[in-house]
Design an enzyme around this catalytic site. Structure first.
Site, mmCIF file in Angstrom:
data_model
loop_
_atom_site.group_PDB
_atom_site.id
_atom_site.type_symbol
_atom_site.label_atom_id
_atom_site.label_comp_id
_atom_site.label_asym_id
_atom_site.label_seq_id
_atom_site.Cartn_x
_atom_site.Cartn_y
_atom_site.Cartn_z
ATOM 1 N N HIS A 1 0.887 -1.184 0.000
ATOM 2 C CA HIS A 1 0.000 0.000 0.000
ATOM 3 C C HIS A 1 0.914 1.220 0.000
ATOM 4 O O HIS A 1 1.558 1.498 1.009
ATOM 5 C CB HIS A 1 -0.864 0.028 1.262
ATOM 6 N N PHE A 2 0.987 1.912 -1.138
ATOM 7 C CA PHE A 2 1.919 3.044 -1.242
ATOM 8 C C PHE A 2 1.229 4.416 -1.133
ATOM 9 O O PHE A 2 1.838 5.448 -1.330
ATOM 10 C CB PHE A 2 2.765 2.939 -2.520
ATOM 11 N N ASP B 1 2.397 -6.757 2.507
ATOM 12 C CA ASP B 1 1.293 -5.907 2.934
ATOM 13 C C ASP B 1 1.835 -4.603 3.539
ATOM 14 O O ASP B 1 1.271 -4.077 4.498
ATOM 15 C CB ASP B 1 0.404 -6.654 3.945
ATOM 16 N N HIS C 1 1.733 3.785 8.332
ATOM 17 C CA HIS C 1 1.004 4.836 9.057
ATOM 18 C C HIS C 1 2.040 5.552 9.912
ATOM 19 O O HIS C 1 3.017 4.933 10.347
ATOM 20 C CB HIS C 1 -0.075 4.233 9.958
HETATM 21 O O1 DOR Z 1 -3.494 -3.740 8.375
HETATM 22 C C1 DOR Z 1 -3.843 -3.422 7.245
HETATM 23 N N1 DOR Z 1 -3.537 -2.228 6.730
HETATM 24 N N2 DOR Z 1 -4.566 -4.284 6.515
HETATM 25 C C2 DOR Z 1 -5.141 -3.922 5.355
HETATM 26 O O2 DOR Z 1 -5.834 -4.710 4.772
HETATM 27 C C3 DOR Z 1 -4.982 -2.556 4.838
HETATM 28 C C4 DOR Z 1 -3.752 -1.947 5.349
HETATM 29 C C5 DOR Z 1 -3.679 -0.458 5.084
HETATM 30 O O3 DOR Z 1 -3.877 -0.068 3.954
HETATM 31 O O4 DOR Z 1 -3.401 0.298 6.021
#
Ligand code: DOR
Length: 435
Positions: free
Chosen positions: A62-63, A301, A305
């Protein structure tokens, strides 16, 4: 494109054996592998006997671009990737706006062409009413369905909507398999609890199992190509071991192999993710599932954050951890400890994901294949340090852990992208194609 000669490397063959010699890259491909290559090159890299591996393909990151570039963008994410030996990534659609149309996909591809130092591919995200886009958007590595809600607004949790997506079209469907109804019910049940460890109780093993069962049933009913993202539980491993059709694949994340609920005490919401970290018994089952083929490959994954966001009290703290730049050293360190082999690492992190997504000529060091490579120092261990992370959020749940196998050089399509700690200027990755 410059001719690059890598001299005196221990070159990993796909079967895990080692070939000691030289490798020449020309026009983006591996031109020659031989004990000694004398021909003049534009640049010679002295490998000094270090281990040369195929570049890692990370099939779930996730970028955050567009929309949340303060956490990551396609440039910073791809720089973190090549620092970790990852030469290609597949990126998820839960951006802002989400990637749910051809226009949004085109926008990401345009941004990536400008900024990415690694190769790139993107998922198209499912909503209850974008079926037409799901099957036509191009190039997309597959359809992503959030069966349970996570970061962002994407969610398809109604049985009839899921059925319609599985019944129509033929491209790969990748599922985030958690049962939304059960999550909601348990969130209510555990309402008074503010400690982050409750996250693993709310989104329990049964949540994951129910959704995985449903996705598997739909996939069998329509013979639809299914990929189960980030498998996390013992029960799902058992299910797949009993009943996995040839057209189904599954992945696991280093976090679910190497972290568990005991880590909440030290790391709190830093290790909060969806699906959550589980018990030590689940770690063991996931390792066993990887080894026996119930699970096919590894993704990270990577879900950055900021620390500020992670410091918010649960449940305001967001789910997800960065991972793209630590996965290869983590797994090579496990290999050194005897938990897996060099052949397995290449299968799980290089040619396995390539085969599953139909990415041709990547994931193996063979003459004529793409020159996506990483030269790693398997001998010396160095700790993960938050302040050395290339991800914009500059932290890792593995901060302080001593790892071997850090990349020294990473080569993307015959261009040196990562050079002893630094990103080279002027390097561009390419869009992946999927067959
Ligand atoms: O923990 C997660 N964070 N699981 C996900 O499916 C999405 C990801 C995110 O995009 O933050």
């Amino acid at each position: 494109m410059p001719k690059i000669l890598i001299r005196n490397a221990r070159i990993a063959r796909p079967d895990g054996s080692i070939f000691e010699g030289d490798l020449l890259c020309q026009d983006g491909v591996i031109e020659r592998i031989a004990p000694q290559i004398g021909s003049a090159a534009d640049e010679t890299i002295e490998a000094d006997g270090n281990l040369l591996l195929p570049g890692v393909i990370d099939p779930q990151v996730h970028f955050r671009e567009p929309g949340k570039e303060y956490k990551e963008d396609l440039g910073s994410g791809s720089r973190a990737a090549v620092k970790g030996g990852v030469t290609s990534f597949l990126e998820m659609p839960n951006t802002d706006p989400p990637t749910t149309s051809q226009a949004a996909l085109d926008d990401k591809l345009r941004r990536a062409a400008e900024k990415c130092v690694s190769n790139y591919g993107f998922f198209i995200g499912a909503t209850p009413d974008n079926l037409d886009q799901l099957n036509r958007a191009n190039p997309a590595c597959g359809i992503k369905i959030f069966m349970g809600a996570s970061t962002g607004s994407l969610l398809v949790d109604k049985a009839e909507d899921l059925e319609r997506i599985f019944a129509n079209g033929s491209r790969l469907i990748a599922v985030h398999a958690e049962d939304e109804a059960r999550i909601r019910e348990r969130r209510e049940r555990f309402k008074g609890r503010g400690d982050v460890a409750v996250h693993s109780e709310i989104r329990d093993n049964e949540c994951a199992l129910r959704a995985t069962q449903l996705a598997l049933e739909l996939s069998k009913k329509y013979r639809r190509r299914l990929h189960i993202l980030h498998l996390s539980t013992h029960e799902e491993v058992e299910l797949l071991r009993r009943d996995k059709p040839a057209w189904v694949t599954a992945e696991v994340i280093p976090n679910h192999l190497l972290l568990n609920v005991n880590d909440y005490a030290r790391l709190g919401a830093l290790v909060q993710m969806n699906p959550p970290i589980r018990r030590p018994e689940d770690n063991a089952s996931l390792w066993a599932g990887l080894r026996d083929g119930a699970i096919d490959f590894i993704a990270t994954d990577h879900a950055p954050h900021t620390l500020e966001e992670k410091r918010k009290p649960y449940p305001q703290s967001p789910a997800g951890m960065p991972g793209v730049e630590t996965s290869l050293p983590l797994m090579l360190t496990e290999m050194k400890a005897g938990r897996c082999t060099l052949a397995e690492i290449q299968k799980w992190m290089c040619h396995g994901p390539a085969a599953a997504y139909g990415i041709r000529n990547k994931g193996k060091i063979l003459e004529g294949w793409d020159a996506d490579l990483t030269l790693v120092d398997i001998e010396h261990a160095r700790p993960v340090r938050n302040e050395e992370m290339f991800t914009k959020v500059r932290w890792s749940p593995f901060d302080g852990r001593n790892l071997a196998g850090w990349p020294i050089y990473t080569i993307v399509g015959g261009q040196v992208a990562f050079d002893r700690g630094k990103i080279r200027d002027g390097v561009h990755g390419r869009p992946l194609t999927f067959s």
